[in-house]
Design a protein around this motif. Structure first.
Motif, short mmCIF file in Angstrom:
data_model
loop_
_atom_site.label_atom_id
_atom_site.label_comp_id
_atom_site.label_asym_id
_atom_site.label_seq_id
_atom_site.Cartn_x
_atom_site.Cartn_y
_atom_site.Cartn_z
N ALA A 198 -6.44 15.16 14.25
CA ALA A 198 -5.47 15.97 14.98
C ALA A 198 -5.93 16.21 16.42
CB ALA A 198 -5.26 17.31 14.28
N GLY A 199 -7.23 15.97 16.68
CA GLY A 199 -7.74 16.14 18.04
C GLY A 199 -8.68 17.31 18.21
N LYS A 200 -9.28 17.78 17.11
CA LYS A 200 -10.16 18.95 17.19
C LYS A 200 -11.40 18.67 18.04
CE LYS A 200 -10.48 18.94 12.73
NZ LYS A 200 -9.53 17.84 12.49
N SER A 201 -12.04 17.53 17.80
CA SER A 201 -13.26 17.21 18.55
C SER A 201 -12.96 16.95 20.02
CB SER A 201 -13.97 16.01 17.93
OG SER A 201 -14.45 16.33 16.63
N SER A 202 -11.81 16.34 20.30
CA SER A 202 -11.41 16.12 21.70
C SER A 202 -11.23 17.46 22.40
CB SER A 202 -10.11 15.31 21.76
OG SER A 202 -10.29 14.02 21.24
N ALA A 273 -9.33 31.41 14.05
CA ALA A 273 -9.23 29.97 13.82
C ALA A 273 -8.13 29.39 14.69
CB ALA A 273 -8.94 29.69 12.35
N VAL A 274 -8.44 28.28 15.34
CA VAL A 274 -7.43 27.51 16.07
C VAL A 274 -7.04 26.35 15.17
CG1 VAL A 274 -6.89 26.16 18.12
CG2 VAL A 274 -8.42 28.15 18.30
N VAL A 275 -5.82 26.38 14.65
CA VAL A 275 -5.32 25.28 13.83
C VAL A 275 -4.69 24.26 14.77
CG1 VAL A 275 -3.77 24.57 11.99
CG2 VAL A 275 -4.94 26.77 11.85
N VAL A 276 -5.29 23.07 14.82
CA VAL A 276 -4.82 22.02 15.72
C VAL A 276 -3.85 21.12 14.97
CG1 VAL A 276 -5.50 20.16 17.26
CG2 VAL A 276 -7.03 22.11 16.94
N LEU A 277 -2.61 21.03 15.47
CA LEU A 277 -1.58 20.19 14.86
C LEU A 277 -1.25 19.02 15.80
CD1 LEU A 277 0.95 22.90 13.57
CD2 LEU A 277 -1.08 22.03 12.44
N ASP A 278 -0.93 17.89 15.22
CA ASP A 278 -0.47 16.73 15.99
C ASP A 278 1.02 16.91 16.23
OD1 ASP A 278 0.39 14.32 16.99
OD2 ASP A 278 -0.71 13.08 15.55
N ARG A 289 -0.87 24.18 4.49
CA ARG A 289 -1.92 24.64 3.59
C ARG A 289 -3.11 25.18 4.38
NH1 ARG A 289 -2.51 20.29 0.99
NH2 ARG A 289 -0.96 20.70 -0.59
N ILE A 290 -3.43 24.51 5.48
CA ILE A 290 -4.55 24.95 6.33
C ILE A 290 -4.23 26.31 6.95
CG2 ILE A 290 -5.85 24.44 8.43
CD1 ILE A 290 -5.32 21.42 7.70
N GLU A 296 -5.01 33.62 4.47
CA GLU A 296 -5.56 34.25 3.27
C GLU A 296 -7.00 34.72 3.47
OE1 GLU A 296 -4.97 31.28 0.32
OE2 GLU A 296 -2.79 31.57 0.23
N ALA A 297 -7.72 34.04 4.36
CA ALA A 297 -9.09 34.46 4.67
C ALA A 297 -9.11 35.69 5.58
CB ALA A 297 -9.86 33.31 5.33
N GLY A 298 -7.92 36.09 6.08
CA GLY A 298 -7.83 37.28 6.92
C GLY A 298 -8.35 37.06 8.32
N ARG A 299 -8.27 35.82 8.82
CA ARG A 299 -8.78 35.53 10.15
C ARG A 299 -7.63 35.51 11.17
NH1 ARG A 299 -12.13 37.02 7.51
NH2 ARG A 299 -14.17 36.07 7.05
N ALA A 300 -7.96 35.87 12.42
CA ALA A 300 -6.98 35.74 13.49
C ALA A 300 -6.60 34.27 13.64
CB ALA A 300 -7.54 36.30 14.79
N LEU A 301 -5.38 34.01 14.12
CA LEU A 301 -4.86 32.65 14.10
C LEU A 301 -4.19 32.28 15.42
CD1 LEU A 301 -3.91 30.03 12.58
CD2 LEU A 301 -1.95 31.37 11.79
N VAL A 302 -4.56 31.09 15.91
CA VAL A 302 -3.87 30.47 17.06
C VAL A 302 -3.45 29.07 16.61
CG1 VAL A 302 -4.13 29.55 19.40
CG2 VAL A 302 -5.16 31.76 18.80
N ILE A 303 -2.20 28.71 16.89
CA ILE A 303 -1.72 27.37 16.52
C ILE A 303 -1.58 26.54 17.80
CG2 ILE A 303 0.14 26.05 15.44
CD1 ILE A 303 0.78 28.52 13.77
N ALA A 304 -2.34 25.45 17.86
CA ALA A 304 -2.34 24.57 19.04
C ALA A 304 -1.63 23.27 18.70
CB ALA A 304 -3.78 24.30 19.49
N PHE A 305 -0.51 23.02 19.37
CA PHE A 305 0.20 21.76 19.20
C PHE A 305 -0.39 20.76 20.19
CE2 PHE A 305 3.15 24.76 17.34
CZ PHE A 305 3.62 24.07 16.23
#
Length: 449
Positions: A198-202, A273-278, A289-290, A296-305
């Motif tokens: 999805a580009g996490k390492s980039s 957590a930054v969830v990286v989506l393609d 699911r991610i 469910e882990a109760g963590r703050a969330l940012v969604i990066a397209f």
């Protein structure tokens, strides 16, 4: 600034880089040093691809162990970049543990690595691995010919000689300062998660301003979580780059299975957590699911397209519809559009992280909360069910990170009404980027005597 560079220039813990050819048992030895199964191990060369840092403790002394990918000086392509990561680890370390397979003996690649280690000027401890008996010790003695001094026979798999080896390592590492810093006072912890490729390492490399994580077009390049200290917006952040989460843990095998467990662990120890989506591909069940796992882990969330440069007008139209349909449960999460490869809008990541963390740490004073609940119940009372109408008597915020509220009620509130309460909490107090947990405690009626 990378984590290792920070530690080299006045950091509080000395750094040991573990290097050697592929499949000589580096990660197994790292696990033996740590006393726990942390590094991903499989009997296939090349499982470790990035340099990965772990905290270690021996005889009351703390130090950092950096596991590296197999080092082949003649490598090409992706293997060449893995070797480059090992060189960076050596340059930033205080000492080096050079692991050689005693059963194989000295190879041309080992001799080339020795030249690089000599040029580095760092103290080197030579570990002759896979020595399980006295005959192996005789084979290990041949490694004197490498010119690095005494080879220390060890069996990473069975633990033979590991204690003596650790004593030698402590002798060559500089002393760590006495003072200890509470982990909670350290940099904010950010997990980069998402499907493979999805580009996490980039994104991590662009944020760090260096080729920190090995990036390849082959999905699943990252296996171990990779910690990186990055300075953004005059603040230090700890980013954890993780392996792409496969469809289900039970479908993964070998090192993929353990990598998926490491990813879950990375989410657990992160604050946000930054969830990286393609963005060029439809939002999939894996993506959802991610996102649920983070919530469910109760963590703050940012969604990066990510890969926004590949989104045309038609794709944008369908993506907006997908977001409305699929992400309605996390409409509270900040969404950013980026292209990690070119750096386009990557600066928006920090802003989104700060917003999410502010929401995650928001606390509502008890007096203010109960005034809000009083107005809410008066304007929108709970529906009557079976001749009964449960009421919210009072509430309190039990904790932050994530915000958790306890409502004391005269009867059980319906899930739909609890969702309504959550929505109004967000409207009045924010909590952007953070899940909200609401618990209810029903007041038991006293029995008449």
């Amino acid at each position: 600034m990378s984590e290792l560079e920070g530690q080299e220039t006045g950091g509080r813990v000395p750094v040991l880089a573990v290097v050697g050819r592929p499949n000589v048992g580096k990660s197994t030895l790292v696990n033996r040093i740590l006393g726990r199964r942390e590094a991903v191990v499989q009997d296939v060369p090349g499982v470790t691809r990035d340099r990965v840092a772990y905290d270690a403790l021996w005889n009351g002394r703390q130090f950092t162990v950096v596991d590296t990918g197999g080092w082949d000086p003649d490598a090409r392509g992706m293997a060449e970049r893995i070797a480059a990561q090992a060189e960076v680890a050596v340059s930033a370390a205080d000492a080096v543990l050079f692991v050689v397979d005693a059963n194989v003996g000295i190879t041309d690649a080992d001799s080339e690595v020795v030249k690089v280690l000599r040029r580095s000027g760092k103290p080197v401890v030579l570990a002759a691995n896979k020595v399980d008996d006295e005959r192996g010790e005789l084979e290990a003695a041949a490694l004197w010919n490498l010119g690095l001094g005494e080879p220390f026979p060890v069996s990473a798999l069975h633990g033979r000689g590991s204690g003596d080896l650790l004593d030698i390592i402590l002798d060559v590492l500089p002393e760590a300062p006495e003072e200890d810093i509470d982990a909670d006072e350290g940099p904010h912890r950010v997990a980069l998660v998402g499907k493979p490729n999805a580009g996490k390492s980039s994104l991590l490399n662009k944020l760090a301003g260096s080729e920190r994580a090995v990036v390849d077009s082959v999905a699943g390049t990252t296996v171990d979580p990779v910690d990186e200290l990055v300075e953004l917006g005059d603040e230090i952040w700890r980013f954890i780059d993780t392996a792409g989460i496969r469809r289900r843990v039970k479908e993964a095998s070998g090192h993929e299975y353990y990598a998926s467990l490491r990813t879950a662990s990375a989410i657990e120890r992160a604050e946000v957590a930054v969830v990286v989506l393609d963005s060029s591909a439809p939002i999939s069940e894996q993506d959802l699911r991610i996102i649920r796992q983070v919530e469910e882990a109760g963590r703050a969330l940012v969604i990066a397209f990510n890969k926004w440069d590949l989104v045309d007008e038609e794709r944008r139209y369908y993506l907006e519809r997908e977001i409305t349909r699929e992400l309605v449960q996390v409409a509270w999460a900040p969404r950013i559009n980026i292209t990690a490869l070119t750096g386009w809008h990557v600066d928006r990541v920090v802003r989104a992280l700060n917003v999410a963390l502010d929401g995650w740490y928001t606390r509502v004073p008890t007096g203010l909360l109960n005034s809000f609940l009083g107005r809410l119940v008066a304007e929108h009372p709970h529906p009557v069910r079976g001749g009964k109408q449960p009421k919210i008597l009072f509430g309190t915020q039990a904790q932050v990170a994530p915000p958790t509220f306890v409502l004391f009620t005269s009867g059980k509130l319906e899930d739909q009404y609890l969702r309504f309460v959550e929505r109004r909490l967000r409207e009045d107090f924010g909590f952007e980027g953070s899940p909200i947990h609401i618990q209810q405690r029903v007041r038991e009626k006293r029995k008449r005597r």
